[in-house]
Design a protein around this motif. Structure first.
Motif, mmCIF file in Angstrom:
data_model
loop_
_atom_site.group_PDB
_atom_site.id
_atom_site.type_symbol
_atom_site.label_atom_id
_atom_site.label_comp_id
_atom_site.label_asym_id
_atom_site.label_seq_id
_atom_site.Cartn_x
_atom_site.Cartn_y
_atom_site.Cartn_z
ATOM 1 N N GLN A 1 0.826 -1.209 0.000
ATOM 2 C CA GLN A 1 0.000 0.000 0.000
ATOM 3 C C GLN A 1 0.857 1.255 0.000
ATOM 4 N N GLN B 1 0.964 4.360 -2.711
ATOM 5 C CA GLN B 1 0.834 5.766 -2.342
ATOM 6 C C GLN B 1 1.899 6.617 -3.015
ATOM 7 N N TYR B 2 3.046 6.002 -3.296
ATOM 8 C CA TYR B 2 4.120 6.705 -4.002
ATOM 9 C C TYR B 2 4.003 6.553 -5.521
#
Length: 208
Positions: A145, A149-150
């Motif tokens: 996750q 997110q990056y």
């Protein structure tokens, strides 16, 4: 930059695990093949889909094998850029140099931010080579996750759903197929610098 080198020969070859053994979920638990071990047979895929196989029983030149995470990784890009200073010198000294990435073959070069790259880049998107050298680990759900997110989707970059990465590592293998030097750091932000690689490789050069 502080450099940590694992010269793992002191652990003994007896600690070498099967490449098919369970893969750690924590990079700090990765135990690369040690100095003195015989290098495994491994393969990588070129951008045009051809498989290159490396058999340590038939090495004509000492070989440097570099595992990096992928072109999406900024620290990998810095490492690739830095090694441009060392790569021509290493080839002049008789070394074969192989970079193995988790990126699928068709994006090996385009995924990198570094330009003017002439290295031999090979895809190890299923991490078979990384597993053979015992540098692979499996990401847990939280890490997956965080990657997303990056903006990193390993399913897309690798073309697989393994959710595995290599600990960034460098192996120097001599013409007998014996591993002579290992650098492997579970902190992916710390890489072997070009000058350190040149110094490590010097004793195994076959040409001046």
């Amino acid at each position: 930059m502080r450099i940590f080198v694992q010269l793992i020969g002191i652990l003994g070859i007896g600690l070498t695990m099967s490449a098919r053994a369970d893969i750690p979920t924590d990079p700090t638990q990765v135990r690369p093949l040690p100095v003195g071990a015989h290098a495994p047979r491994f393969a990588g895929t070129t951008t045009d889909g051809k498989v290159r196989t490396f058999n340590p029983a038939g090495y004509q030149r000492p070989t440097i094998v570099i595992f990096y995470r992928g072109g999406w990784c900024p620290y990998c890009n810095m490492q690739v850029s830095d090694l441009r200073l060392a790569e021509p010198k290493l080839r002049e000294r008789g070394f074969e140099i192989v970079f193995l990435s988790t990126d699928r073959p068709e994006i090996l070069y385009s995924s990198l931010k570094a330009t003017d790259i002439h290295y031999t880049l090979l895809s190890d998107s299923h991490l078979e080579a990384a597993k053979a050298f015992h540098v692979a680990y499996r990401l847990d759900d939280a890490s997956i996750q965080m990657q997303k997110q990056y903006g990193v989707d390993l399913d897309k970059t690798t073309g697989a759903t393994l959710h595995e990465l290599p600990v960034p590592s460098v192996f120097i293998i001599d013409t007998t197929g014996t591993i002579r030097y290992v650098y492997s750091n579970p902190d992916y932000k710390i890489r072997l610098a070009a000058d350190a690689l040149l110094a490590a490789a010097a004793p195994f050069a076959t040409a001046e």
